[in-house]
Design an enzyme around this catalytic site. Structure first.
Site: not given
Ligand code: A3P
Length: 297
Positions: A113, A135, A143, A198, A254-256
Site C-alpha cells: 500500500h 478507485r 470503504s 475498480y 463488505r459491499k463491493g
Molecule cells: P467496500 O468496502 O466498498 O465493499 P481492499 O481489498 O483494498 O481493502 O478493498 C476492499 C474493497 O474492495 C471493499 O469495498 C470490498 O468489498 C471490495 N471488493 C473486494 N473484492 C471485490 C470483488 N471481487 N469485486 C468487487 N469489489 C470487491
C-alpha cells in the site's frame, strides 16, 4: 507473515488503546501492529526481482480483489501450485519474514500500500512489473471508514464526519489518497506500470483479467480467463472469504459496489471532495481514468 500471525495481531489489538494503534513514519501514518517501524525500515533495502509480480493499491481500492485474481492467474499459468493465504504486503513482513521472501523461488507474488515514492528503489531499478488498482476517492473513503470501525488493528468508534475530515487531511493509514494518486499519475508512461480502476473492473472483469495476465506475460486460454473472472466476482470471493481471510472475511468483502458514497456523504462533503479533486487531479491522466464525473457526481 502467515494468517495465524494476523490472528495474533488481532489479539494484541484488543489490548492496545486506539491512541497507540497508529504512528507516524517519515510523515505518514501507519498501523503500528501490522507495520511497525522495524518493518518499514527493513523494506527499504528489499531486493526486488525482474520477475516479481507486484500489486500496489492505496487501502480500500480493491487490493484483496486483485490478490485473488493474480493468485488464480499464477496458479493457472503454472507458476504456483496452490493459492497462498498469506497477505502479500511487503510492509507487513518484518525482518525475519523478509529473509524468507529473499530466498523464495520466482515468480514471487508481492504487494504494497506504500506511496510510489516509498516503494523500495530496487523495484524500479529491476523494472519489476507493477499492477496498480485505483478507485474513485468517494467510495474509497466510505470503504476505509467502515474498515477503520471494524478492523481491530485500527482505531474505531469515530463518526463519519470526523473520519471524513481525517481522510481529507491525509491523517489515515498510508497517508493521503490524493498524494498517492498524484504520485501514480507521474508514472503513467512507465511501461512497467499498469493502472486499472475498480470501476472498470466492475464493468468488465473478464477483459481486466485478460489484460492483467498479458501485462505480466502469463499465457492463459480463453477458458482459463473466463474461469478466473467467474471465481473473482464479489459474491464468489465473499463466499470463500472465511477460508481466504479468516475472521476478517466479511470486513474485507463488505459491499463491493460503485456509488456507496451517495448513502454517506452530505452535499457539503461531496462538494469539498470535488474541490480537492479539481485542484489535485482534474486535467491529469489518472484523473481522466478515474472517470470522476460519472462515478462521483
Ligand atoms: P467496500 O468496502 O466498498 O465493499 P481492499 O481489498 O483494498 O481493502 O478493498 C476492499 C474493497 O474492495 C471493499 O469495498 C470490498 O468489498 C471490495 N471488493 C473486494 N473484492 C471485490 C470483488 N471481487 N469485486 C468487487 N469489489 C470487491
Amino acid at each position: 507473515m502467515s494468517s495465524s500471525d494476523v490472528d495474533v495481531k488481532i489479539q494484541m489489538a484488543e489490548k492496545t488503546s486506539d491512541a497507540e494503534k497508529m504512528y507516524t513514519y517519515k510523515g505518514v501514518l501507519y498501523p503500528r501492529l501490522m507495520c511497525p517501524e522495524e518493518n518499514l525500515k527493513a523494506v527499504e533495502n528489499m531486493e526486488a526481482r525482474e520477475d516479481d509480480v507486484m500489486l500496489v493499491a492505496y487501502p480500500k481500492c480493491g487490493f484483496n480483489w486483485m490478490v485473488g485474481v493474480l493468485r488464480k492467474i499464477m496458479v493457472e499459468a503454472g507458476g504456483q501450485k496452490s493459492e497462498s493465504k498469506t497477505p502479500p504486503l511487503i510492509e507487513f513482513f518484518g525482518p525475519d519474514n523478509l529473509k524468507a521472501v529473499n530466498e523464495a523461488p520466482s515468480p514471487r507474488f508481492l504487494g504494497t500500500h506504500l506511496h510510489p515514492d516509498n516503494i523500495p528503489a530496487s523495484f524500479y531499478e529491476k523494472k519489476t512489473k507493477m499492477l496498480v488498482i485505483f478507485r474513485n476517492p468517494k467510495d474509497t473513503l466510505v470503504s476505509y471508514y467502515h474498515f477503520y470501525n471494524n478492523n481491530p488493528v485500527l482505531p474505531s468508534g469515530q463518526s463519519f464526519d470526523s473520519y471524513f475530515s481525517q481522510f481529507m487531511s491525509g491523517d489515515v493509514g498510508w497517508g493521503s489518497y490524493f498524494d498517492h494518486a498524484v504520485g501514480w499519475d507521474k508514472k503513467m508512461d512507465d511501461p512497467n506500470v499498469m493502472i486499472v480502476t475498480y470501476e472498470d473492473l466492475k464493468q468488465n472483469l473478464t477483459e481486466g483479467v485478460r489484460q492483467i495476465s498479458t501485462f505480466f506475460g502469463f499465457n492463459l486460454t480463453e477458458d482459463q480467463i473466463q474461469q478466473i473472472s467467474g471465481q473473482s466476482t464479489f459474491n464468489a470471493m465473499k463466499q470463500s472469504s472465511a477460508d481466504t481471510h479468516g475472521h476478517l472475511g466479511n470486513i474485507f468483502f463488505r459491499k463491493g459496489v460503485v456509488g456507496d458514497w451517495k448513502n454517506n456523504f452530505t452535499p457539503e462533503q461531496s462538494r469539498e471532495m470535488d474541490e480537492v479533486f479539481n485542484k489535485r487531479l482534474a486535467g491529469t491522466r489518472l484523473g481522466a481514468k478515474l472517470n470522476y464525473q460519472q462515478h462521483c457526481q
